[in-house]
Design an enzyme around this catalytic site. Structure first.
Site, PDB file in Angstrom:
ATOM      1  N   TYR A 119       0.860  -1.187   0.000  1.00 33.01           N
ATOM      2  CA  TYR A 119       0.000   0.000   0.000  1.00 33.01           C
ATOM      3  C   TYR A 119       0.895   1.235   0.000  1.00 33.01           C
ATOM      4  O   TYR A 119       1.955   1.250   0.627  1.00 33.01           O
ATOM      5  CB  TYR A 119      -0.870   0.010   1.262  1.00 33.01           C
ATOM      6  CG  TYR A 119      -1.703   1.257   1.415  1.00 33.01           C
ATOM      7  CD1 TYR A 119      -2.985   1.315   0.891  1.00 33.01           C
ATOM      8  CD2 TYR A 119      -1.200   2.387   2.072  1.00 33.01           C
ATOM      9  CE1 TYR A 119      -3.760   2.464   1.017  1.00 33.01           C
ATOM     10  CE2 TYR A 119      -1.963   3.536   2.198  1.00 33.01           C
ATOM     11  CZ  TYR A 119      -3.247   3.565   1.666  1.00 33.01           C
ATOM     12  OH  TYR A 119      -3.988   4.706   1.787  1.00 33.01           O
ATOM     13  N   GLU A 207      -3.370   7.545  -3.968  1.00 34.39           N
ATOM     14  CA  GLU A 207      -3.312   6.267  -3.256  1.00 34.39           C
ATOM     15  C   GLU A 207      -3.084   5.135  -4.259  1.00 34.39           C
ATOM     16  O   GLU A 207      -3.794   5.042  -5.254  1.00 34.39           O
ATOM     17  CB  GLU A 207      -4.635   6.040  -2.518  1.00 34.39           C
ATOM     18  CG  GLU A 207      -4.622   4.813  -1.629  1.00 34.39           C
ATOM     19  CD  GLU A 207      -5.999   4.558  -1.004  1.00 34.39           C
ATOM     20  OE1 GLU A 207      -6.096   4.577   0.232  1.00 34.39           O
ATOM     21  OE2 GLU A 207      -6.960   4.352  -1.750  1.00 34.39           O
TER      22      GLU A 207
END
Ligand code: GDP
Ligand code: MN
Length: 401
Positions: A119, A207
């Site tokens: 992530y 993101e």
């Protein structure tokens, strides 16, 4: 403003971030054609991805019963079938709410073999007033869950905006992800590109979830942004014409689009009491006082400092097209504006829209007596409030909550 994954990947690629090759389309035929091209170039697996402004697509379900808004395919015919099952159908995910989102665009992209999912995100850290990059080895899953259950698995690096992200910081984060050898360099380049995208585009957030170690056809491992989400800082959009053009009105609430056409600042909420207010601060305190007296606001609506009769009429029409509205509170402070102009606007709007719901009006400020007189002589059955508290109590009582 949010943009689609395929658009986010276009921006990222411009700043040197490696993304799987792919193209967007809106028919099953076009999806098949893109897939044929990808297979011809040596891809062995192709992914069909629903383009909606919401995450959780992989685990989502279409209202038709079809499972998954992200599908891997081995043949172009399979891509055609999956595209046909997704396009024109409503996808429900954890983030869309039960109403779901209509899928009208698909990203068809090469699907490399994924060895590991990480992530990565860049956003503004309000505590330090600086940009931060966050990475985690726990990619591909709900990051909120990781933050709650194992916060130590999220590693943060604060960036000095004056100098930008430094290569050593990118290498440090790559190390925190447990990367070794050539992958450190590959990751550092990618992370610096992600930061640069955030900075140059004036994004609110970038993101990448998952950020993946992928295995090329030659067996070599590199890093790639397999999913991407970019949201923009709307206050800086004026200086990014190319990004303004990425706006997809189909993804935005229809009433909010209508409001923005009339220069109104409108946000729909869940309650039953609509408010029509001038000034954002007054709108906030009006919502608070409705809640204080036991009601629930149906919207935030700021008609601005110099609301015209046309704007007030447009505002009433927008409010009335929300079926959950059971009553309206108009709270206007005539600082610059003449209360009588507003009163005239309210009377005209009520007559034009044939309003049947209880309407409470509180006017204060410039030329307020003339405004009150206009309301009183209009023959309309509206309720007047002398103070904010008085008006809020009256509207809460009128809708009977
Ligand atoms: P989201 O569910 O909306 O976040 O969509 P993602 O793009 O993140 O896809 C969900 C999951 O599908 C990912 O976490 C991957 O496991 C898988 N996936 C997505 N794209 C690819 C790909 O190109 N190759 C492979 N092998 N898996 C993929
Ligand atoms: Mn994702």
């Amino acid at each position: 403003m949010n943009i689609h994954e395929y658009q986010a990947k276009q921006l990222l690629a411009q700043y040197g971030v490696s993304v799987p090759p792919g193209e967007v389309c809106d028919t099953p035929e076009a999806a098949k054609k893109i897939a044929e091209g990808l297979f011809a170039k040596g891809e062995t697996l192709v992914v069909v991805k629903s383009q909606i402004h919401a995450g959780g697509r992989g685990k989502g379900t279409f209202k038709s019963g079809f499972q998954g808004g992200v599908k891997l395919c081995k043949t172009a015919d399979d891509v055609y079938e999956k595209a046909k099952a997704m396009l024109g159908n409503v996808l429900v995910t954890k983030q869309t709410g039960p109403e779901g989102r209509l899928v009208s665009k698909l990203l068809v992209a090469g699907a490399p073999e994924i060895k590991k999912e990480f992530y990565c995100a860049v956003l503004l850290d309000r505590a330090s007033s600086r940009p931060i990059m966050m990475v985690s080895t726990e990619g591909g899953v709900d990051i909120e869950e990781v933050a709650e259950k194992s916060p130590e698995k999220i590693v943060k690096e604060t960036i000095d905006p004056a100098v930008g992200m430094m290569p050593y910081q990118a290498r440090k984060l790559a190390g925190a992800l447990g990367l070794k050898g050539d992958l450190i360099g590959s990751a550092a380049k990618l992370l610096l590109g992600v930061y640069k995208t955030w900075w140059e585009c004036d994004a609110a957030m970038v993101e990448i979830n998952p950020l993946c170690i992928i295995v090329g056809s030659d067996g070599k491992e590199t890093l790639s942004a397999v999913d991407a989400k970019v949201s923009m800082d709307d206050n800086a959009l004026y200086r990014h014409k190319n990004i303004q053009e990425m706006r997809d009105l189909a993804e935005e609430a229809p009433l909010e689009i209508e409001a923005s056409k009339h220069g109104l600042n409108y946000i729909k909420l869940d309650g039953s009491i609509a408010c029509l207010v001038n000034g954002a601060g007054l709108a906030m305190s009006t919502m608070d006082i409705i809640q204080h007296f036991g009601g629930n606001p149906a919207n935030f609506l700021d008609v601005g400092g110099g609301a015209s009769k046309d704007q007030v009429t447009a505002a009433f029409k927008i409010i009335l097209s929300d079926p959950s509205v059971k009553g309206i509170l108009v709270n206007i402070f005539g600082g610059i504006m003449d209360c009588d102009v507003i009163a005239t606007g309210i009377v005209a709007a009520v007559k034009e829209t044939g309003l049947k719901l209880p309407l409470v009006v509180r006017l204060e400020g410039n030329n307020v007596d003339a405004g009150k007189k206009t309301l009183a002589e209009s023959g309309l059955s509206l309720i007047t409030g002398d103070t904010m508290a008085d008006a809020a109590q009256k509207v809460v009582k009128a809708v009977g909550v």
